[in-house]
Motif scaffolding. Structure first.
Motif, PDB file in Angstrom:
ATOM      1  N   ALA A 139     -63.940 118.358 -14.745  1.00  0.00           N
ATOM      2  CA  ALA A 139     -63.033 119.434 -15.154  1.00  0.00           C
ATOM      3  C   ALA A 139     -62.012 118.974 -16.182  1.00  0.00           C
ATOM      4  CB  ALA A 139     -62.306 119.999 -13.927  1.00  0.00           C
ATOM      5  N   GLY A 140     -61.904 117.665 -16.380  1.00  0.00           N
ATOM      6  CA  GLY A 140     -61.005 117.154 -17.407  1.00  0.00           C
ATOM      7  C   GLY A 140     -59.706 116.560 -16.887  1.00  0.00           C
ATOM      8  N   VAL A 141     -59.618 116.307 -15.599  1.00  0.00           N
ATOM      9  CA  VAL A 141     -58.412 115.696 -15.028  1.00  0.00           C
ATOM     10  C   VAL A 141     -58.436 114.197 -15.312  1.00  0.00           C
ATOM     11  CG1 VAL A 141     -57.104 115.264 -12.912  1.00  0.00           C
ATOM     12  CG2 VAL A 141     -58.313 117.448 -13.206  1.00  0.00           C
ATOM     13  N   VAL A 142     -57.365 113.676 -15.921  1.00  0.00           N
ATOM     14  CA  VAL A 142     -57.323 112.252 -16.264  1.00  0.00           C
ATOM     15  C   VAL A 142     -56.405 111.462 -15.346  1.00  0.00           C
ATOM     16  CG1 VAL A 142     -57.836 112.732 -18.685  1.00  0.00           C
ATOM     17  CG2 VAL A 142     -55.452 112.464 -17.958  1.00  0.00           C
ATOM     18  N   SER A 143     -55.626 112.154 -14.509  1.00  0.00           N
ATOM     19  CA  SER A 143     -54.739 111.468 -13.579  1.00  0.00           C
ATOM     20  C   SER A 143     -54.845 112.143 -12.219  1.00  0.00           C
ATOM     21  CB  SER A 143     -53.294 111.485 -14.072  1.00  0.00           C
ATOM     22  OG  SER A 143     -52.446 110.808 -13.165  1.00  0.00           O
ATOM     23  N   LEU A 144     -55.293 111.386 -11.208  1.00  0.00           N
ATOM     24  CA  LEU A 144     -55.465 111.899  -9.855  1.00  0.00           C
ATOM     25  C   LEU A 144     -54.225 111.522  -9.056  1.00  0.00           C
ATOM     26  CD1 LEU A 144     -59.188 110.862  -9.202  1.00  0.00           C
ATOM     27  CD2 LEU A 144     -58.297 112.901 -10.363  1.00  0.00           C
ATOM     28  N   LYS A 145     -53.466 112.530  -8.653  1.00  0.00           N
ATOM     29  CA  LYS A 145     -52.128 112.306  -8.104  1.00  0.00           C
ATOM     30  C   LYS A 145     -52.109 112.467  -6.591  1.00  0.00           C
ATOM     31  CE  LYS A 145     -47.347 113.591  -9.097  1.00  0.00           C
ATOM     32  NZ  LYS A 145     -46.505 114.371 -10.046  1.00  0.00           N
ATOM     33  N   ILE A 146     -51.535 111.479  -5.917  1.00  0.00           N
ATOM     34  CA  ILE A 146     -51.365 111.508  -4.465  1.00  0.00           C
ATOM     35  C   ILE A 146     -49.940 111.958  -4.155  1.00  0.00           C
ATOM     36  CG2 ILE A 146     -51.560 110.188  -2.326  1.00  0.00           C
ATOM     37  CD1 ILE A 146     -54.161 110.277  -3.991  1.00  0.00           C
ATOM     38  N   GLU A 147     -49.800 112.913  -3.241  1.00  0.00           N
ATOM     39  CA  GLU A 147     -48.472 113.369  -2.817  1.00  0.00           C
ATOM     40  C   GLU A 147     -47.947 112.448  -1.732  1.00  0.00           C
ATOM     41  OE1 GLU A 147     -45.639 115.200  -0.137  1.00  0.00           O
ATOM     42  OE2 GLU A 147     -47.727 114.781   0.386  1.00  0.00           O
ATOM     43  N   GLY A 148     -46.597 112.288  -1.634  1.00  0.00           N
ATOM     44  CA  GLY A 148     -46.093 111.554  -0.488  1.00  0.00           C
ATOM     45  C   GLY A 148     -44.987 110.556  -0.710  1.00  0.00           C
ATOM     46  N   ARG A 149     -43.958 110.871  -1.501  1.00  0.00           N
ATOM     47  CA  ARG A 149     -42.859 109.915  -1.674  1.00  0.00           C
ATOM     48  C   ARG A 149     -42.031 109.737  -0.406  1.00  0.00           C
ATOM     49  NH1 ARG A 149     -38.988 111.086  -6.045  1.00  0.00           N
ATOM     50  NH2 ARG A 149     -39.931 113.136  -6.341  1.00  0.00           N
ATOM     51  N   MET A 150     -42.151 110.679   0.535  1.00  0.00           N
ATOM     52  CA  MET A 150     -41.432 110.556   1.804  1.00  0.00           C
ATOM     53  C   MET A 150     -42.288 109.888   2.882  1.00  0.00           C
ATOM     54  SD  MET A 150     -38.415 111.943   1.316  1.00  0.00           S
ATOM     55  CE  MET A 150     -37.809 112.437   2.924  1.00  0.00           C
ATOM     56  N   LYS A 151     -43.537 109.559   2.559  1.00  0.00           N
ATOM     57  CA  LYS A 151     -44.446 108.990   3.545  1.00  0.00           C
ATOM     58  C   LYS A 151     -44.213 107.476   3.698  1.00  0.00           C
ATOM     59  CE  LYS A 151     -46.625 112.860   4.387  1.00  0.00           C
ATOM     60  NZ  LYS A 151     -47.993 113.121   3.975  1.00  0.00           N
ATOM     61  N   THR A 152     -44.860 106.887   4.708  1.00  0.00           N
ATOM     62  CA  THR A 152     -44.658 105.478   5.030  1.00  0.00           C
ATOM     63  C   THR A 152     -45.434 104.558   4.082  1.00  0.00           C
ATOM     64  OG1 THR A 152     -46.558 105.354   6.520  1.00  0.00           O
ATOM     65  CG2 THR A 152     -44.462 106.112   7.475  1.00  0.00           C
ATOM     66  N   PRO A 153     -45.059 103.273   4.043  1.00  0.00           N
ATOM     67  CA  PRO A 153     -45.858 102.315   3.274  1.00  0.00           C
ATOM     68  C   PRO A 153     -47.310 102.277   3.751  1.00  0.00           C
ATOM     69  CG  PRO A 153     -43.758 101.341   3.892  1.00  0.00           C
ATOM     70  CD  PRO A 153     -43.841 102.652   4.614  1.00  0.00           C
ATOM     71  N   PHE A 154     -47.510 102.429   5.055  1.00  0.00           N
ATOM     72  CA  PHE A 154     -48.869 102.425   5.606  1.00  0.00           C
ATOM     73  C   PHE A 154     -49.685 103.586   5.045  1.00  0.00           C
ATOM     74  CE2 PHE A 154     -51.713 103.847   9.155  1.00  0.00           C
ATOM     75  CZ  PHE A 154     -52.631 102.817   9.048  1.00  0.00           C
ATOM     76  N   TYR A 155     -49.072 104.773   4.971  1.00  0.00           N
ATOM     77  CA  TYR A 155     -49.752 105.930   4.386  1.00  0.00           C
ATOM     78  C   TYR A 155     -50.139 105.636   2.934  1.00  0.00           C
ATOM     79  CZ  TYR A 155     -50.367 110.649   2.495  1.00  0.00           C
ATOM     80  OH  TYR A 155     -50.861 111.770   1.864  1.00  0.00           O
ATOM     81  N   VAL A 156     -49.178 105.132   2.171  1.00  0.00           N
ATOM     82  CA  VAL A 156     -49.424 104.865   0.751  1.00  0.00           C
ATOM     83  C   VAL A 156     -50.559 103.858   0.582  1.00  0.00           C
ATOM     84  CG1 VAL A 156     -48.428 103.900  -1.365  1.00  0.00           C
ATOM     85  CG2 VAL A 156     -47.067 105.445   0.062  1.00  0.00           C
ATOM     86  N   GLY A 157     -50.496 102.736   1.298  1.00  0.00           N
ATOM     87  CA  GLY A 157     -51.526 101.716   1.158  1.00  0.00           C
ATOM     88  C   GLY A 157     -52.894 102.203   1.590  1.00  0.00           C
ATOM     89  N   THR A 158     -52.944 102.922   2.720  1.00  0.00           N
ATOM     90  CA  THR A 158     -54.222 103.395   3.248  1.00  0.00           C
ATOM     91  C   THR A 158     -54.895 104.379   2.302  1.00  0.00           C
ATOM     92  OG1 THR A 158     -53.421 103.119   5.527  1.00  0.00           O
ATOM     93  CG2 THR A 158     -55.322 104.566   5.201  1.00  0.00           C
TER      94      THR A 158
END
Length: 415
Positions: free
Chosen positions: A246-265
């Protein structure tokens, strides 16, 4: 070998630890908030010193840092804003995320060489508005989460070739159009459009009749009540080829309030999925269940593809509770590389004990399971359990571990 360009994997980073974890676990870029102008006022965020350190760390590892400045500004917000953008640029930020036209104009004048990405808060739902932002000097638009893949594809076809499209692919969904909500402000006095959302869409509601104060009558979908605005979490890890097409060049994950474990996983799972697809699409297809299993080890609600394949029906909401599915506890993070005997210092995050089966998730390579055999405190005393948050402990590992590797324990409950 595929001809398409590998998309950027963009991770949330609510503080410096999460920034480092996101990058070490595979993010190509992170988005962070400064102490002003961002939409996550309750995150720890970054002051000048930690922002400088985060940008330096990212660049040393070949990653980029984008700064959020996506509030809808009131008059008083403009005091000091020009100086802030000049400072962000001098610190080496790779781009800023902006929603408000006035804020955009200040950034453009104060730091004309600073790349600007237009936040999803600006309701980027069509190619005409994307073209307009491009003419004003924007490099990228973050498309609204209310768009289908077909609509994104049409935007890609009708905007300048060097303009980029970023899209959310994983994380919490907002009940309001691209997050532009007044409900929090009205019910709690906390302005979601200035970063202080109280998340009233997740609350459990009852009715009170005017002449019967204190008598709460349930608004029931069933006997467990109803959470009428409580959307499922977005997950597109098994649809990455469609996003790229579809032309998306950046796949963005939501979650600046989430834990380091969430981010890493989550980041590690998406990194593996993207890399597998570009190595061999058949390998990606073969591993789809593995990717889903991995992202599901982080705290999450039930998953949905939201608007990407058409307008959602009632199955995109959770009506019976506002809990998370949390199959694993984050129990610790390694703070140094292990020695030849297999010992390493860790910082405890949740309780674990000698004799328990745990899983170690390294930043690189496969996870491994082990039984905890030895735990020692800072005074060199053997201990049977680790009950105190952020306690520094020495643990014997069965395989080599490295700084920022994480430890998790299967628990299987909701929170």
């Amino acid at each position: 070998m595929m001809n398409k360009k590998k998309p950027e994997l963009l991770a949330p980073a609510g503080d410096l630890e999460k920034l480092k974890i996101a990058i070490l676990y595979g993010a190509d870029a992170v988005y962070i908030g400064g102490e002003a102008y961002g939409l996550r006022a309750k995150a720890k965020n970054f002051d000048r010193e930690t922002m400088a350190e985060g940008i330096r760390f990212a660049h040393e590892h070949g990653a980029k840092v984008y700064i959020t400045a996506n509030i809808f500004a009131h008059n008083a917000d403009f005091e000091g804003m020009a100086e802030y953008f000049r400072e962000v640029y001098e610190l080496g930020a790779d781009a800023v995320l902006i929603s408000d036209l006035g804020v955009f104009s200040v950034a453009k004048e104060a730091a004309p060489n600073l790349e600007i990405h237009v936040s999803t808060q600006a309701n980027n739902t069509n190619y005409q508005s994307a073209r307009m932002w491009y003419r004003l000097g924007a490099k990228r638009v973050v498309v609204a989460r209310e768009l289908s893949l077909g609509e994104i594809r049409e935007i890609r076809e009708k905007i300048p070739e060097d303009m980029e499209i970023e899209a959310f692919v994983h994380g919490a969904m907002c009940i309001s159009y691209s997050g532009r909500c007044l409900l929090s402000n009205y019910l709690s006095g906390r302005d979601s459009n200035k970063g202080a959302c109280a998340h009233p869409c997740r609350w459990k509601y009852h009715l009170v009749e005017e002449t019967r104060p204190g008598e709460y009558m349930p608004v029931e979908e069933n006997e467990r009540g109803t959470y009428i605005y409580n959307s499922k979490d977005l997950c597109m890890i098994d649809h990455i080829p469609d996003l790229i097409e579809a032309g998306v060049v950046s796949l963005k994950i939501e979650g600046r309030m989430k834990t380091p474990f969430y981010v890493g996983t989550v980041i590690k799972a998406y990194r593996r999925a993207i890399d597998d697809y570009f190595e061999d699409p058949a390998l990606y297809e073969k591993n789809l269940s593995y990717y889903m299993e991995e992202v599901s080890k982080a705290s999450h609600r039930d998953y949905t593809t939201a608007f990407y394949y058409g307008k959602p029906d009632g199955n995109q909401q959770v009506y019976t509770n506002n809990s998370y599915i949390r199959p694993f506890d984050f129990i610790g993070v390694v703070t140094e590389d292990s020695d030849e005997a297999g010992y390493a210092w860790i910082e405890q995050r949740n309780k674990f004990s000698v004799g328990e089966e745990i899983e170690v998730m390294p930043a690189k390579g496969p996870s491994f399971s082990m039984t905890v055999s030895e735990i020692w405190d800072e005074e060199g005393n053997p201990v049977e359990s680790a009950p105190h948050p952020q306690q520094k402990l020495r643990v014997k590992f069965t395989e080599p571990v490295h700084t920022f590797d994480m430890m998790r324990k299967f628990i299987s409950h909701t929170e």
